[in-house]
Design an enzyme around this catalytic site. Sequence first.
Site, PDB file in Angstrom:
ATOM      1  N   GLY A   1       0.810  -1.216   0.000  1.00  0.00           N
ATOM      2  CA  GLY A   1       0.000   0.000   0.000  1.00  0.00           C
ATOM      3  C   GLY A   1       0.837   1.257   0.000  1.00  0.00           C
ATOM      4  N   SER A   2       0.162   2.408   0.061  1.00  0.00           N
ATOM      5  CA  SER A   2       0.872   3.695   0.016  1.00  0.00           C
ATOM      6  C   SER A   2       1.847   3.831   1.172  1.00  0.00           C
ATOM      7  CB  SER A   2      -0.142   4.843   0.049  1.00  0.00           C
ATOM      8  OG  SER A   2      -1.068   4.736  -1.001  1.00  0.00           O
TER       9      SER A   2
ATOM     10  N   LYS B   1      -9.269   1.484   4.988  1.00  0.00           N
ATOM     11  CA  LYS B   1      -9.162   2.856   5.498  1.00  0.00           C
ATOM     12  C   LYS B   1     -10.163   3.824   4.897  1.00  0.00           C
ATOM     13  CE  LYS B   1      -5.730   4.418   2.134  1.00  0.00           C
ATOM     14  NZ  LYS B   1      -4.427   5.076   1.923  1.00  0.00           N
TER      15      LYS B   1
ATOM     16  N   LYS C   1      -8.400   9.619  12.841  1.00  0.00           N
ATOM     17  CA  LYS C   1      -9.832   9.279  12.865  1.00  0.00           C
ATOM     18  C   LYS C   1     -10.186   8.343  14.006  1.00  0.00           C
ATOM     19  CE  LYS C   1     -10.427  10.072   7.917  1.00  0.00           C
ATOM     20  NZ  LYS C   1      -9.127  10.756   7.776  1.00  0.00           N
TER      21      LYS C   1
ATOM     22  N   ASN D   1      -4.256  12.759   7.371  1.00  0.00           N
ATOM     23  CA  ASN D   1      -4.363  12.339   5.977  1.00  0.00           C
ATOM     24  C   ASN D   1      -3.003  12.433   5.291  1.00  0.00           C
ATOM     25  OD1 ASN D   1      -7.537  12.246   5.358  1.00  0.00           O
ATOM     26  ND2 ASN D   1      -7.087  13.843   6.831  1.00  0.00           N
TER      27      ASN D   1
ATOM     28  N   SER E   1      -1.727   9.600  -1.201  1.00  0.00           N
ATOM     29  CA  SER E   1      -1.895   8.169  -0.972  1.00  0.00           C
ATOM     30  C   SER E   1      -3.118   7.647  -1.706  1.00  0.00           C
ATOM     31  CB  SER E   1      -2.034   7.890   0.533  1.00  0.00           C
ATOM     32  OG  SER E   1      -3.227   8.476   1.026  1.00  0.00           O
TER      33      SER E   1
ATOM     34  N   VAL F   1      -7.687  12.534  -1.078  1.00  0.00           N
ATOM     35  CA  VAL F   1      -8.403  13.560  -1.832  1.00  0.00           C
ATOM     36  C   VAL F   1      -7.584  14.094  -3.008  1.00  0.00           C
ATOM     37  CG1 VAL F   1      -7.611  15.508  -0.419  1.00  0.00           C
ATOM     38  CG2 VAL F   1      -9.838  15.615  -1.537  1.00  0.00           C
TER      39      VAL F   1
ATOM     40  N   THR G   1     -16.903  18.134  -0.028  1.00  0.00           N
ATOM     41  CA  THR G   1     -18.092  17.778   0.749  1.00  0.00           C
ATOM     42  C   THR G   1     -18.718  18.989   1.441  1.00  0.00           C
ATOM     43  OG1 THR G   1     -16.654  17.188   2.607  1.00  0.00           O
ATOM     44  CG2 THR G   1     -17.348  15.408   1.132  1.00  0.00           C
TER      45      THR G   1
ATOM     46  N   GLU H   1     -18.617  11.263   8.423  1.00  0.00           N
ATOM     47  CA  GLU H   1     -17.502  12.181   8.178  1.00  0.00           C
ATOM     48  C   GLU H   1     -17.547  13.382   9.107  1.00  0.00           C
ATOM     49  OE1 GLU H   1     -15.200  13.511   4.200  1.00  0.00           O
ATOM     50  OE2 GLU H   1     -17.334  13.926   4.218  1.00  0.00           O
TER      51      GLU H   1
END
Length: 640
Positions: A307-308, A383, A425, A462, A466, A470, A487, A558
Amino acid sequence: MNHINHDLPISGQLKAAVPMLIDVLLISAATFLAALLQMEFNFADLHRYLLNLVIFCGAECIVYAVAYFACRMHLILWHYASGIDYIKMCVITAFSFLITFAFCTALNSGTDNFLPLSVYPIGLCLSVLFQIAYRGVLREIYVYKHKREERSSIVNDGNILVIGGGQGGYILLQDVLNNPSMQDCTVRCVIDNNPEKIGRKILGVPIVGSFDKLEEAVKSYEINTIILAIPSLDLEKRTAILRRCSKTGCVLKCLPSLTEQAENITSKDVRKVNINDLLGREPIKLDLTVMKESLEGKTVLVTGGGGSIGSELCRQIASCAPGKLIIFDIYENNAYDIQNELKRNCPEVSVVTLIGSVRDVSRVNSVFETYRPEYVFHAAAHKHVPLMEDSPLEAIKNNVFGTFNVVAAADHYGVKRFVQVSTDKAVNPTNVMGATKRICEMIVQYYNRYSTTEYVAVRFGNVLGSNGSVIPLFEKQIAEGGPVTVTDPRITRYFMTIPEAVSLILTASAFAKGGEIFVLDMGKPVRILEMAENMIRLSGKEPYRDIDITFTGLRSGEKLYEELLMSEEGMTRTQNKLIYIGKALDFDDKTFISDLHTLEYLIRDENADVRSFIRKLVPGYHEPDLSAPEETDTAEVPVL
């Protein structure tokens, strides 16, 4: 001692001899032309001296060829030749004429068909002229042919305004003005706040005024591109300048800062402002010396290694010279990519790539039993917040019980240190993903109380660029012509680069004593709306005019803003001023393990609503707070 062989292969030498062959033809042509000029193009007179002329040209060509190779002129790439190379060529040509003249003089002593003396200096001058002209034409052809390939990042930017009349601006101007591949660029003017420089010139380019004259200069000189050429500027001043420049509508570029740049900078170092600049702070660099010492020669396991975050962990761990690096991932394509990259860039590191899921307890135990890792970095997780809201059972199976499997195996097989990759989070979570990551932290804290393994968690915000973040979404939307979707105009997030996040994980593991939750000082949160506007400007468009921004409303679970610590956790600074430790929260161990067993039973029913039980397991789990954060809590993001 081994010596480097500077000689060209046979094929290369033959190719390099072509300019020499052309030279001897040009020298012969120049000598014949000199004779014709001296005889006023009377071919009857020339016939009388023809034999001597042929002998002279032949001898001269032989001498020139020998001298050419003896002086290693065949190694010169003439489209990159310097003035010294041209001087050497002229000296060799003159030397050949003198040697040949002496030889022919001795050969023709006492005869009456000796070439007129005036032929020799004329022939020499014409020979040098022809050779220089020929190489000049070659250079122009080369530049024309390769112009598109060799252009730097500022070519085709039209009229350029440079901010900064210091060393950075001087180096940039010098390179632009002297580089033939930048003929489409024109540096029209320079802006500098030093009153002693205003009205003067740098390499012929006028310093037209201070920064207050920016808009006037852009209009007067029809500027297309502004380049910030003051590498020593701190972030705050850099941000202020970028904010002012953004209102001109020009493309903005900059030289790298002092922390970014190499020892020497040129116009090729000019870059567009990238996503790292959107942090609103200087990139954080952590000293990994201690980590390197602890990982050197050790067996290290990275779950989610494709992954990232996991792949960057593998890169930085590989630089620490581990004895063996084990990449464990469910997605074989990503694992394959990072395996090949490490084999190419770090061939000395033993890399083992294994496919499997952390949810498979037998597979996990098999990996630990076979390879006996000493350090484990657990990055495998689901995630994506909205997706996990729609599939909460999968989030629990993978994040909670996948982590439990790896943590339990680390305890059973005597791992020295276990590092759990967590997220902001997990703090007062408002979504299933965040709640599952908080449970993972609790699992790590629980095991740390009873195991000889040192368990720690690392929490960060964040990650720029990745997978699923966003930034790639905005880039795709901008490439498609918009609209860019945000959003809520009030939403803010903490941001890090991938290398920063991984450096935190590695550094925290070096500081670990067990049970800590490490947090990086990431500055102030960034407003997502400003980030979207910035990225549109980076693409050369204007927000709301060329590409629209639409607001879609907060997604399920969120938050408007994220937190890094719960109020009960407190904050203790480590020996590294950028890393803090959150105090471990107390919870009843028996109740926690009992609740985990109950949760494991509940998820067997695919229709079970586990959210209410998660609220019992994670007291901080609640509905999102839709009140906006304070304005002072938001970073000053460069408006580009």
